[in-house]
Design a protein around this motif. Sequence first.
Motif, short mmCIF file in Angstrom:
data_model
loop_
_atom_site.label_atom_id
_atom_site.label_comp_id
_atom_site.label_asym_id
_atom_site.label_seq_id
_atom_site.Cartn_x
_atom_site.Cartn_y
_atom_site.Cartn_z
N HIS A 1 0.85 -1.20 0.00
CA HIS A 1 0.00 0.00 0.00
C HIS A 1 0.88 1.25 0.00
O HIS A 1 1.70 1.45 0.90
CB HIS A 1 -0.89 -0.03 1.24
CG HIS A 1 -1.95 1.01 1.27
ND1 HIS A 1 -2.82 1.17 2.34
CD2 HIS A 1 -2.30 1.98 0.39
CE1 HIS A 1 -3.63 2.16 2.10
NE2 HIS A 1 -3.34 2.68 0.92
N VAL A 2 0.71 2.10 -1.02
CA VAL A 2 1.47 3.35 -1.10
C VAL A 2 0.53 4.52 -1.31
O VAL A 2 -0.55 4.39 -1.90
CB VAL A 2 2.52 3.32 -2.24
CG1 VAL A 2 3.60 2.30 -1.95
CG2 VAL A 2 1.87 3.07 -3.58
N LEU A 3 0.95 5.68 -0.84
CA LEU A 3 0.22 6.93 -1.03
C LEU A 3 0.95 7.79 -2.05
O LEU A 3 2.19 7.85 -2.06
CB LEU A 3 0.11 7.70 0.28
CG LEU A 3 -0.62 7.04 1.45
CD1 LEU A 3 -0.49 7.91 2.70
CD2 LEU A 3 -2.08 6.80 1.12
N ILE A 4 0.18 8.49 -2.91
CA ILE A 4 0.75 9.47 -3.82
C ILE A 4 -0.12 10.73 -3.76
O ILE A 4 -1.24 10.71 -3.27
CB ILE A 4 0.83 8.95 -5.28
CG1 ILE A 4 -0.57 8.67 -5.82
CG2 ILE A 4 1.71 7.71 -5.36
CD1 ILE A 4 -0.58 8.36 -7.32
N SER A 5 0.41 11.81 -4.30
CA SER A 5 -0.32 13.07 -4.31
C SER A 5 -1.57 12.97 -5.18
O SER A 5 -1.61 12.27 -6.18
CB SER A 5 0.58 14.19 -4.84
OG SER A 5 -0.13 15.39 -4.94
N TRP A 6 -2.61 13.72 -4.77
CA TRP A 6 -3.90 13.70 -5.45
C TRP A 6 -3.79 14.12 -6.92
O TRP A 6 -4.57 13.64 -7.76
CB TRP A 6 -4.85 14.65 -4.72
CG TRP A 6 -6.22 14.70 -5.32
CD1 TRP A 6 -6.69 15.63 -6.21
CD2 TRP A 6 -7.28 13.78 -5.11
NE1 TRP A 6 -7.98 15.34 -6.55
CE2 TRP A 6 -8.37 14.20 -5.88
CE3 TRP A 6 -7.41 12.63 -4.33
CZ2 TRP A 6 -9.57 13.52 -5.90
CZ3 TRP A 6 -8.62 11.96 -4.34
CH2 TRP A 6 -9.68 12.39 -5.12
N ASP A 7 -2.84 14.98 -7.27
CA ASP A 7 -2.75 15.48 -8.64
C ASP A 7 -1.98 14.57 -9.57
O ASP A 7 -1.75 14.91 -10.74
CB ASP A 7 -2.12 16.88 -8.65
CG ASP A 7 -0.74 16.90 -8.02
OD1 ASP A 7 -0.24 15.83 -7.62
OD2 ASP A 7 -0.15 17.99 -7.91
N ARG A 8 -1.59 13.40 -9.08
CA ARG A 8 -0.88 12.43 -9.93
C ARG A 8 -1.81 11.26 -10.25
O ARG A 8 -2.80 11.04 -9.55
CB ARG A 8 0.39 11.92 -9.24
CG ARG A 8 1.38 13.05 -8.95
CD ARG A 8 2.68 12.50 -8.37
NE ARG A 8 3.25 11.54 -9.29
CZ ARG A 8 3.65 10.31 -8.94
NH1 ARG A 8 3.51 9.91 -7.68
NH2 ARG A 8 4.16 9.49 -9.83
N SER A 9 -1.49 10.53 -11.31
CA SER A 9 -2.32 9.41 -11.73
C SER A 9 -1.43 8.19 -11.97
O SER A 9 -0.71 8.14 -12.98
CB SER A 9 -3.10 9.77 -13.00
OG SER A 9 -3.92 8.68 -13.40
N VAL A 10 -1.49 7.25 -11.05
CA VAL A 10 -0.75 5.99 -11.17
C VAL A 10 -1.73 4.87 -10.83
O VAL A 10 -2.38 4.91 -9.78
CB VAL A 10 0.46 5.95 -10.21
CG1 VAL A 10 1.19 4.62 -10.36
CG2 VAL A 10 1.40 7.11 -10.46
N LEU A 11 -1.86 3.92 -11.70
CA LEU A 11 -2.82 2.84 -11.51
C LEU A 11 -2.29 1.79 -10.54
O LEU A 11 -1.09 1.51 -10.51
CB LEU A 11 -3.15 2.18 -12.85
CG LEU A 11 -3.81 3.06 -13.90
CD1 LEU A 11 -4.02 2.27 -15.19
CD2 LEU A 11 -5.14 3.60 -13.39
N SER A 12 -3.19 1.20 -9.77
CA SER A 12 -2.83 0.07 -8.91
C SER A 12 -2.57 -1.15 -9.77
O SER A 12 -3.01 -1.25 -10.92
CB SER A 12 -3.95 -0.22 -7.91
OG SER A 12 -4.13 0.84 -7.00
N THR A 13 -1.83 -2.11 -9.22
CA THR A 13 -1.53 -3.38 -9.87
C THR A 13 -1.95 -4.50 -8.92
O THR A 13 -2.32 -4.23 -7.77
CB THR A 13 -0.03 -3.50 -10.19
OG1 THR A 13 0.69 -3.81 -8.98
CG2 THR A 13 0.52 -2.21 -10.80
N PRO A 14 -1.90 -5.75 -9.33
CA PRO A 14 -2.26 -6.83 -8.42
C PRO A 14 -1.41 -6.88 -7.15
O PRO A 14 -1.87 -7.39 -6.13
CB PRO A 14 -2.04 -8.09 -9.28
CG PRO A 14 -2.28 -7.63 -10.68
CD PRO A 14 -1.72 -6.24 -10.73
N THR A 15 -0.21 -6.33 -7.19
CA THR A 15 0.67 -6.38 -6.02
C THR A 15 0.92 -5.02 -5.38
O THR A 15 1.60 -4.95 -4.36
CB THR A 15 2.04 -7.00 -6.39
OG1 THR A 15 2.65 -6.21 -7.43
CG2 THR A 15 1.87 -8.44 -6.86
N ILE A 16 0.39 -3.96 -5.96
CA ILE A 16 0.62 -2.62 -5.43
C ILE A 16 -0.71 -1.86 -5.39
O ILE A 16 -1.38 -1.71 -6.42
CB ILE A 16 1.62 -1.82 -6.30
CG1 ILE A 16 2.95 -2.56 -6.39
CG2 ILE A 16 1.83 -0.42 -5.72
CD1 ILE A 16 3.91 -1.94 -7.40
#
Length: 322
Positions: A102-117
């Motif tokens: 489980h990781v947090l990123i800034s609201w203004d960024r867009s990174v998709l989750s994966t099966p392991t992240i």
Amino acid sequence: MRRGQWAKERERLWAASHEGVISIDDLVALGVPERTAYRRTQEDGPWTLLAPATFLLSNGEPTRRQLEIAALVYAGDGAVLTGWGGARHYGLRRGAVPESVHVLISWDRSVLSTPTITVERTRRLPRAIVRDGLAVAPLVRCLTDGARRTKDLTEIAAVFAEAVQKRQVLAEALRTELDCGSRKGTAAPRRVLIAVEAGVWSAAEYETREFWLSWDDLPEIEWNTTIYDEDGLFLAVADGLVREVGLVLQVDSVEHHFATPEQVQQTLEYHRRLRAAGLHVLGIRPAQRRDDPGGLHTDILDALDVARLLPPPRVRYEARTA
């Protein structure tokens, strides 16, 4: 590529990686063509693709730490570990660590989750704290983020109680974090936090408190109260205490047949000390709450009746706060 050249290249790439984890951008910058990098992750290849554009420079099973590094590399600048997994970096051991990092990123960024992240966007991205060489959210945020994704109240109680009992966080700080963050998923941790603020120190005590409160005919009870004799000498910390009648509950976390001889002896000595001071003691086991709740209720009522018949205990109490 000859064996000697391959060994030198592997050593060069490993030195530039994060414990064997590296991004495609870094590989290309080091002279490895993108097509070559992905080809090396194919079946029987020497590398592993841990996440999109994120490689492990071996084909073995990645360690939990390498998965966490991969999550941070994949999520990019400002990402921090959180949840139960993040809490482990503060020395906590309660709670099942999810397979997904489980990781947090800034609201203004867009990174998709994966099966392991699991990538969570937040408007309240905390400042990273370096723990074990990795960027981790503050402990209070790790705890509340993990609790929001956990449905098991007993598990939440175990993690919260461990952190509070070790004096690593205050119950008030947990409540403040729950109030400031997203309300989604906070009903369960808020319910558990009430018990922690009442003095509960373990999952077993949480379950016993829930059981106690489910019966309208049971009197008020307090948790983890320190007991002294008439001369001020320490006797014990009562898991549960009905002060008005001098009844002490001992809440066992394991069944008696799983206890070690040392634990059995400590329990006997605990009972003797309290009974010698005029208190009545009732032990409660997990199986009683689970398999015979009605019988346990009767046992408690009987113990209360016995305690009322005894002379006032020769003790002093000091409530211990969470």
